[in-house]
Design a protein around this motif. Sequence first.
Motif, PDB file in Angstrom:
ATOM      1  N   ARG A  91       0.987  -0.728   0.001  1.00 12.86           N
ATOM      2  CA  ARG A  91       0.009  -0.169   0.407  1.00 12.86           C
ATOM      3  C   ARG A  91       0.613   1.679   0.164  1.00 12.86           C
ATOM      4  O   ARG A  91       0.151   2.586  -0.140  1.00 12.86           O
ATOM      5  N   ARG A  92       2.183   0.780   0.075  1.00 10.33           N
ATOM      6  CA  ARG A  92       3.194   1.990   0.773  1.00 10.33           C
ATOM      7  C   ARG A  92       2.727   3.119   1.256  1.00 10.33           C
ATOM      8  O   ARG A  92       2.551   4.635   1.465  1.00 10.33           O
ATOM      9  N   ALA A  93       1.916   2.694   2.296  1.00  4.15           N
ATOM     10  CA  ALA A  93       1.472   3.622   3.712  1.00  4.15           C
ATOM     11  C   ALA A  93       2.046   3.102   5.338  1.00  4.15           C
ATOM     12  O   ALA A  93       1.893   1.425   4.919  1.00  4.15           O
ATOM     13  N   THR A  94       1.808   3.781   5.656  1.00  2.32           N
ATOM     14  CA  THR A  94       1.686   3.324   7.418  1.00  2.32           C
ATOM     15  C   THR A  94       0.734   2.398   7.907  1.00  2.32           C
ATOM     16  O   THR A  94      -0.823   3.019   7.584  1.00  2.32           O
ATOM     17  N   ILE A  95       0.998   1.206   8.413  1.00  2.60           N
ATOM     18  CA  ILE A  95       0.276   0.379   9.114  1.00  2.60           C
ATOM     19  C   ILE A  95      -0.013   0.567  11.030  1.00  2.60           C
ATOM     20  O   ILE A  95       1.631   0.456  11.113  1.00  2.60           O
ATOM     21  N   LEU A  96      -0.615   0.389  11.522  1.00  2.00           N
ATOM     22  CA  LEU A  96      -0.813   0.884  12.706  1.00  2.00           C
ATOM     23  C   LEU A  96      -1.803  -0.467  13.492  1.00  2.00           C
ATOM     24  O   LEU A  96      -2.711   0.232  12.689  1.00  2.00           O
ATOM     25  N   VAL A  97      -1.457  -1.069  14.149  1.00  2.00           N
ATOM     26  CA  VAL A  97      -2.583  -2.196  14.253  1.00  2.00           C
ATOM     27  C   VAL A  97      -2.424  -1.906  16.160  1.00  2.00           C
ATOM     28  O   VAL A  97      -1.635  -2.444  16.459  1.00  2.00           O
ATOM     29  N   THR A  98      -3.627  -2.590  16.601  1.00  2.00           N
ATOM     30  CA  THR A  98      -3.411  -1.736  17.750  1.00  2.00           C
ATOM     31  C   THR A  98      -4.144  -3.801  18.801  1.00  2.00           C
ATOM     32  O   THR A  98      -3.308  -3.427  19.385  1.00  2.00           O
ATOM     33  N   ASN A  99      -4.253  -4.475  17.348  1.00  2.00           N
ATOM     34  CA  ASN A  99      -4.382  -5.850  18.396  1.00  2.00           C
ATOM     35  C   ASN A  99      -3.906  -7.166  16.629  1.00  2.00           C
ATOM     36  O   ASN A  99      -4.783  -6.360  15.803  1.00  2.00           O
ATOM     37  N   VAL A 100      -2.783  -6.705  17.203  1.00  2.20           N
ATOM     38  CA  VAL A 100      -2.637  -7.920  15.653  1.00  2.20           C
ATOM     39  C   VAL A 100      -3.451  -8.584  15.426  1.00  2.20           C
ATOM     40  O   VAL A 100      -3.189  -9.996  13.804  1.00  2.20           O
ATOM     41  N   HIS A 101      -4.094  -9.435  16.739  1.00  2.00           N
ATOM     42  CA  HIS A 101      -4.095 -10.703  15.990  1.00  2.00           C
ATOM     43  C   HIS A 101      -5.647 -10.616  15.681  1.00  2.00           C
ATOM     44  O   HIS A 101      -6.846 -11.631  14.736  1.00  2.00           O
ATOM     45  N   ASP A 102      -6.574  -9.769  15.022  1.00  2.00           N
ATOM     46  CA  ASP A 102      -7.647  -8.921  14.805  1.00  2.00           C
ATOM     47  C   ASP A 102      -6.911  -8.796  13.501  1.00  2.00           C
ATOM     48  O   ASP A 102      -8.026  -8.367  12.773  1.00  2.00           O
ATOM     49  N   PHE A 103      -5.596  -8.291  12.553  1.00  4.21           N
ATOM     50  CA  PHE A 103      -5.960  -7.906  11.826  1.00  4.21           C
ATOM     51  C   PHE A 103      -5.190  -9.529  10.876  1.00  4.21           C
ATOM     52  O   PHE A 103      -4.929 -10.507  10.572  1.00  4.21           O
ATOM     53  N   PRO A 104      -5.847  -9.341   9.678  1.00  2.30           N
ATOM     54  CA  PRO A 104      -6.443 -10.401   8.794  1.00  2.30           C
ATOM     55  C   PRO A 104      -5.106 -11.011   8.197  1.00  2.30           C
ATOM     56  O   PRO A 104      -3.793 -10.512   7.616  1.00  2.30           O
ATOM     57  N   GLY A 105      -3.986 -11.910   8.595  1.00  2.00           N
ATOM     58  CA  GLY A 105      -3.066 -12.268   7.448  1.00  2.00           C
ATOM     59  C   GLY A 105      -2.290 -12.228   8.459  1.00  2.00           C
ATOM     60  O   GLY A 105      -0.559 -12.415   8.207  1.00  2.00           O
ATOM     61  N   HIS A 106      -2.389 -11.953   9.784  1.00  2.00           N
ATOM     62  CA  HIS A 106      -1.235 -11.423  11.119  1.00  2.00           C
ATOM     63  C   HIS A 106      -0.177 -12.786  10.994  1.00  2.00           C
ATOM     64  O   HIS A 106      -0.467 -13.969  10.694  1.00  2.00           O
ATOM     65  N   ILE A 107       1.243 -12.127  10.411  1.00  2.00           N
ATOM     66  CA  ILE A 107       2.327 -12.884  10.455  1.00  2.00           C
ATOM     67  C   ILE A 107       3.049 -13.717  12.066  1.00  2.00           C
ATOM     68  O   ILE A 107       3.645 -12.111  12.237  1.00  2.00           O
ATOM     69  N   ALA A 108       2.603 -13.880  12.810  1.00  2.00           N
ATOM     70  CA  ALA A 108       2.976 -14.232  14.343  1.00  2.00           C
ATOM     71  C   ALA A 108       4.759 -14.972  14.252  1.00  2.00           C
ATOM     72  O   ALA A 108       5.176 -15.686  14.122  1.00  2.00           O
ATOM     73  N   CYS A 109       5.676 -13.804  14.073  1.00  2.00           N
ATOM     74  CA  CYS A 109       6.961 -14.590  14.346  1.00  2.00           C
ATOM     75  C   CYS A 109       7.640 -14.468  15.696  1.00  2.00           C
ATOM     76  O   CYS A 109       8.300 -15.094  15.750  1.00  2.00           O
ATOM     77  N   ASP A 110       6.969 -13.082  16.608  1.00  2.00           N
ATOM     78  CA  ASP A 110       6.986 -14.233  17.765  1.00  2.00           C
ATOM     79  C   ASP A 110       5.994 -13.392  18.440  1.00  2.00           C
ATOM     80  O   ASP A 110       4.795 -12.468  18.379  1.00  2.00           O
ATOM     81  N   SER A 111       5.554 -15.140  19.120  1.00  2.00           N
ATOM     82  CA  SER A 111       3.789 -14.847  19.462  1.00  2.00           C
ATOM     83  C   SER A 111       3.177 -14.338  21.426  1.00  2.00           C
ATOM     84  O   SER A 111       2.697 -13.871  20.562  1.00  2.00           O
ATOM     85  N   ALA A 112       4.564 -13.237  21.425  1.00  2.00           N
ATOM     86  CA  ALA A 112       4.607 -12.245  22.195  1.00  2.00           C
ATOM     87  C   ALA A 112       4.050 -11.235  21.868  1.00  2.00           C
ATOM     88  O   ALA A 112       3.801 -10.174  22.777  1.00  2.00           O
ATOM     89  N   SER A 113       4.267 -10.539  20.389  1.00  2.00           N
ATOM     90  CA  SER A 113       3.545  -9.390  19.792  1.00  2.00           C
ATOM     91  C   SER A 113       1.633  -9.253  20.003  1.00  2.00           C
ATOM     92  O   SER A 113       1.336 -10.421  19.649  1.00  2.00           O
ATOM     93  N   ASN A 114       1.744  -7.953  20.594  1.00  2.00           N
ATOM     94  CA  ASN A 114       0.063  -7.821  20.719  1.00  2.00           C
ATOM     95  C   ASN A 114      -0.697  -6.354  19.808  1.00  2.00           C
ATOM     96  O   ASN A 114      -1.631  -6.396  19.448  1.00  2.00           O
ATOM     97  N   SER A 115       0.988  -6.184  19.354  1.00  2.00           N
ATOM     98  CA  SER A 115       0.699  -4.766  18.487  1.00  2.00           C
ATOM     99  C   SER A 115       1.688  -4.447  17.678  1.00  2.00           C
ATOM    100  O   SER A 115       2.172  -4.859  18.198  1.00  2.00           O
TER     101      SER A 115
END
Length: 163
Positions: A91-115
């Motif tokens: 998108r060439r745009a900043t994306i701010l995600v308050t809860n990564v678990h709600d982001f479709p297709g989120h890639i969890a490199c570190d399961s401790a990440s939440n935002s």
Amino acid sequence: MHESSIAADLPKPKLYAELARELQSLIAGEPDDIANFANASALLFNSLPDLNWAGFYLLKRGELVVGPFQGKPACVRIAMGKGVCGTSAARRATILVTNVHDFPGHIACDSASNSEIVVPMIAGDELLGVLDLDSPTLARFDEEDQAGLEEFVATLLRQIRPA
């Protein structure tokens, strides 16, 4: 050795202004992009509170490849349009995600990440990659973080891709 003296308890606009100044002093005159990305990621990781990952994914042959970072080992390659980083890059745009678990297709490199917040690095028309910050805290990042990190990236780009 360079040691940061930035107080993390400053109001965010002042904190990010100090980070941009500190970054400028770290990278001034250094022509190596990887060295500059490495110092930039270390500066962010050690100056901003409540992060568990800070680093760069660099665009190489049409995909994002992990670059200099601070934190646990990361996903090595991310396809354009996939996860938060790939979506930001596409998108060439900043994306701010308050809860990564709600982001479709989120890639969890570190399961401790939440935002997460991802800022694309664009020089002219060229997408170089993205800056990626993760936090174990939900809603860690806000519009002030976005503005500050976008200026941080702009400071970095002025050094590595001068106009």
